[in-house]
Scaffold this motif. Structure first.
Motif, PDB file in Angstrom:
ATOM      1  N   VAL A 430       0.839  -1.207   0.000  1.00  0.00           N
ATOM      2  CA  VAL A 430       0.000   0.000   0.000  1.00  0.00           C
ATOM      3  C   VAL A 430       0.872   1.256   0.000  1.00  0.00           C
ATOM      4  CG1 VAL A 430      -1.723   1.310   1.302  1.00  0.00           C
ATOM      5  CG2 VAL A 430      -1.912  -1.175   1.138  1.00  0.00           C
ATOM      6  N   LEU A 560      -6.663  -7.259  -0.135  1.00  0.00           N
ATOM      7  CA  LEU A 560      -6.728  -5.816   0.052  1.00  0.00           C
ATOM      8  C   LEU A 560      -7.711  -5.219  -0.946  1.00  0.00           C
ATOM      9  CD1 LEU A 560      -2.963  -4.820   0.452  1.00  0.00           C
ATOM     10  CD2 LEU A 560      -4.713  -4.734   2.229  1.00  0.00           C
ATOM     11  N   PHE A 562      -8.915  -1.534  -2.472  1.00  0.00           N
ATOM     12  CA  PHE A 562      -8.780  -0.088  -2.614  1.00  0.00           C
ATOM     13  C   PHE A 562     -10.137   0.437  -3.072  1.00  0.00           C
ATOM     14  CE2 PHE A 562      -4.550  -1.531  -2.507  1.00  0.00           C
ATOM     15  CZ  PHE A 562      -3.687  -0.469  -2.321  1.00  0.00           C
ATOM     16  N   VAL A 576      -8.512   1.943   2.327  1.00  0.00           N
ATOM     17  CA  VAL A 576      -8.047   0.592   2.011  1.00  0.00           C
ATOM     18  C   VAL A 576      -8.406  -0.325   3.169  1.00  0.00           C
ATOM     19  CG1 VAL A 576      -6.064  -0.863   1.422  1.00  0.00           C
ATOM     20  CG2 VAL A 576      -6.117   1.516   0.681  1.00  0.00           C
ATOM     21  N   TRP A 595      -4.470   4.790   1.463  1.00  0.00           N
ATOM     22  CA  TRP A 595      -3.224   4.564   0.737  1.00  0.00           C
ATOM     23  C   TRP A 595      -2.321   5.803   0.710  1.00  0.00           C
ATOM     24  CZ3 TRP A 595      -3.072   7.908  -3.325  1.00  0.00           C
ATOM     25  CH2 TRP A 595      -4.265   8.280  -3.936  1.00  0.00           C
TER      26      TRP A 595
END
Length: 763
Positions: A430, A560, A562, A576, A595
């Motif tokens: 990240v 993960l 985003f 995130v 992020w």
């Protein structure tokens, strides 16, 4: 999208011989299961196959077009042809097998020609302008010559009239002289010929006069039309500028409103009205939209922080014990930013006295929309870009910026628990996006064979090397080896599309991270970056998509997400979230943050099924311990807004350094000139480098083609560059199954020997 399904071709008439520029005829095309095959008029021209219901429609309505340069041509039976390109498929049928073969031959020849034209027009560096400065100078020179020739023609017109009249007078005087009879007849014959010459000259003079009058009339009309277009363009630019000022004023007023000032960041605010306008416009680009209307429950789970009593009770449970006894030390460290864990390294950094600033960015005004308005739908590497929209770093240096938070990997290498290690690897993945929040400028596209090294062996224990290994598609290979227990490698290819309202950048390729002590091997890929407000307003960037990190040694994973910015979301922008799970799929850690700022982890002590979300999906409720800090962004240097918003690491990436390879990005002259603020010289130098590289590539391709032709082993349609990278070679990866470039060694040994004789001269 055009009609799909089975298609058909037809009887071909009025079709010239295959191989000519244009091929026309009737074919039957499959439309749908109700109407079946329908007779259509097809036209093949300039590598494009278009069709119409009738020949008369050619003047006003095209029913569909396929670009043969990217099309696949297939045959179903004796009379059928199938064309497919970009999700569009035509099923065609000819009346006879002979007609089918004529069309197939014409299509194949047109496809080969279209591919050759596309390759000839391709930009080796990705930044070639379609009309170069030399082309414009040549056009202006030609116009000046035409004007001069027109003046010469007018002068000759006057001279012919003058000398013709003088000749006529002289002959008349000769006739009046007393000469012998024979001489008089000869003079009379010459006089008749002169009269014919005068008649012809007068006809030419009249034609020249008419031409001059017509040219002068049209010239005045064209000048008026050109002036009108200039005024319209100026008016449009002023209108857009005024709209941008009003847009920014509204944005400022909205941002300063008491009810919103403290809750919403400025960059996404710029996009909010743009999204409203896009919905009202009902744009045909809706399928590419990066916005989401309903984001009230963006995550797929719910996190509840446990109370102090619950923490004490759960600390003795099997759930917490599953994570391992090492958690306590790791959690305590996480209260600090990772940069605080290596004070000695910072001391070394100060002793080396790396630069802390670069020349301020000049205030050049250039309209981005004026450059990109004709490039909608193109690859980013095909969009002509002057250095005005670049930053003084190459893509290789931007790739090296991923190492800004290398301390996370140093820390992960010391972890005994692979799940804790996964959390730090996720934070590292990240952190590479934190430098992009204000960095909307485009890095320089590297030249083929360009390299970039970052030797931080003494300060931080690692060495990094990047090389541009391919241009079509553009690809860069990266290898990092650290004495602190890890190796990272990646090969990144950038795929991008300009959609008019925004620019999407999709990095392709896997990132591999190997820890020496444990043998853990992690693999993940990057998410999509989107630059918004291309037309009007302030540019801002967003990251969206999913990253799956897999530990191929233990089969543990991290998912993960985003979350793309949405006007309707109550979440913080740039959010995130993630879940770290073991090989059995049981979740052990929850990751959360943004992020551009920080990432935290929270250990799960209990999970249960919760209430349904807005879409009726049941969400898992995780009860966790209080979150611990994994990573926090370093503050930007002072005056960063005037230095392209470079981080402290970015400021030193292009710092001149002795002993680097002759192909190193630090030695690239156009990039150096731009950093120094000499943008006009940088544009000229950039053009020179691009033309030099194109000449080298043409020569290499010609040599390779000749060699292959001699061996009768030429693969038609395959682009052959005949180039092999200097420091990387292709190998098939045993984990992903992909063929990519890996470091083959030798660079650092050459640096120690100070021997760069093997490097090509690319600058």
């Amino acid at each position: 999208m055009s009609e799909q399904g089975k298609g058909s071709a037809s009887t071909s008439t009025a079709a010239p011989a295959p191989g000519s520029d244009t091929y026309k005829g009737w074919l039957f095309k499959w439309t749908n299961y109700l109407k079946g095959y329908q007779r259509r008029w097809f036209v093949l021209s300039n590598g494009l196959l278009s069709y119409y219901r009738t020949q008369a429609e050619m003047a006003h309505t095209c029913r569909g077009t396929i670009n043969l340069a990217t099309a696949h041509i297939d045959t179903e039976d004796a009379c059928n042809i199938v064309l497919s390109s970009g999700g569009r498929t035509y099923h065609l049928k000819a009346s006879t097998e002979v007609e089918r073969q004529r069309w197939v031959t014409a299509l194949e020849l047109a496809k080969a020609k279209a591919i050759r034209m596309m390759n000839d027009q391709s930009d080796d560096s990705g930044d070639e302008e379609p009309t170069t400065q030399s082309d414009r100078s040549e056009i202006q020179g030609t116009l000046k010559i035409l004007v001069s020739k027109l003046d010469d023609l007018s002068t000759c017109n006057d001279l012919i009239a003058k000398h013709g009249a003088a000749l006529q007078r002289s002959l008349s005087e000769l006739e009046g002289l007393k000469v012998p009879l024979e001489g008089g007849e000869k003079i009379k014959a010459v006089n008749e010929r002169a009269t014919l010459f005068r008649i012809t000259s007068n006809a030419m003079i009249n034609a020249c006069r008419d031409f001059l009058d017509l040219a002068e009339t049209h010239s005045r009309r064209l000048q008026r039309a050109l002036q009108h277009e200039r005024e319209q363009r100026t008016h449009l630019e002023e209108t857009i500028e005024q709209l941008a000022k009003q847009h920014n004023s509204l944005e400022r007023a909205w941002r300063e409103a008491p009810t919103h000032a403290s809750s919403t960041p400025s960059a996404p605010t710029t996009s909010q009205r743009s999204e409203r306008v896009s919905k009202e416009d009902a744009s045909d680009e809706d399928e590419d939209s990066e916005y989401f209307d309903a984001m009230d429950e963006s995550t797929e789970f719910i996190t509840v922080t446990a109370s102090e009593n619950a923490q004490h009770k759960r600390s003795q449970s099997n759930l917490s014990g599953a994570i391992g006894s090492q958690a306590s030390d790791w959690d305590q460290e996480d209260h600090m930013s990772p940069i605080c864990n290596d004070v000695s390294a910072k001391g070394l950094m100060r002793r080396r006295q790396h630069r802390t600033q670069i020349p301020d960015k000049p205030n050049y005004s250039l309209n981005l929309w004026s450059i990109m308005k004709n490039c909608i739908g193109k690859e980013l590497s095909k969009i002509p870009m002057p250095v005005n929209f670049n930053e003084p770093l190459s893509m290789l240096q931007r790739l090296t910026e991923d190492l800004e938070y290398h301390e996370l990997l140093d820390k992960a290498a010391r972890c005994e628990s692979s799940l804790e290690q996964m959390c730090l690897v996720a934070a590292f993945s990240v952190s590479s996006y934190s430098t992009t929040i204000h960095r909307t400028a485009k890095p320089f596209n590297p030249l083929l064979g360009e390299t970039y090294e970052l030797d931080r062996l003494e300060e931080f224990g690692y060495r990094s090397l990047c090389e541009q290994v391919s241009h079509h598609p553009p690809a860069a290979a990266h290898h990092v080896i650290s004495q602190r227990g890890w190796t990272l490698r990646q090969e990144i290819t950038i795929a991008s599309k300009f959609r008019g309202k925004y620019l999407s950048i999709m990095p392709l390729g896997a990132i591999h991270l190997h820890f020496h002590a444990s043998g853990n091997h992690y693999v993940w890929r990057k998410v999509t970056s989107t630059v918004h407000n291309i037309i009007v307003g302030r540019l801002w960037i967003d990251q969206s998509g999913d990253i799956e990190i897999i530990n191929n040694t233990t089969k543990e994973t991290c998912q993960l997400k985003f979350i793309p910015y949405s006007y309707f979301s109550r979440d913080v922008p740039r959010k995130v979230t993630g879940v770290v799970a073991d090989s059995e799929g049981q979740a052990h850690y929850i990751l959360s943050g943004t992020w551009d700022e920080k990432m935290e982890s929270a250990k799960i002590i209990q999970s249960s099924e919760g209430s349904s979300g807005s879409e009726g999906k049941q969400k898992t409720v995780y009860q966790t311990l209080p979150p611990k800090l994994l990573w926090k962004k370093y503050p930007l240097p002072e005056n960063a807004e005037n230095m392209y918003y470079f981080s402290s690491l970015a400021l030193v990436l292009n710092e001149p350094e002795d002993g680097v390879a002759l192909t190193d990005s630090r030695l690239r002259p156009d990039q150096r000139l731009m950093e120094e603020g000499r943008w006009d010289e940088a544009n000229s130098e950039k053009q020179r480098l691009e033309e030099k590289q194109r000449a080298v590539r043409r020569r290499r391709e010609a040599e390779a083609t000749d060699a292959l032709d001699e061996e009768c082993d030429y693969d038609s349609g395959r682009e052959y560059e005949g180039y092999q990278p200097l420091w990387f070679h292709q190998r098939r990866d045993s984990i992903t199954g992909e063929t990519n470039f890996v470091y083959k060694g030798g660079y650092w040994e050459s640096k120690e020997r100070e021997d760069w004789s093997m490097c090509p001269e690319i600058f």
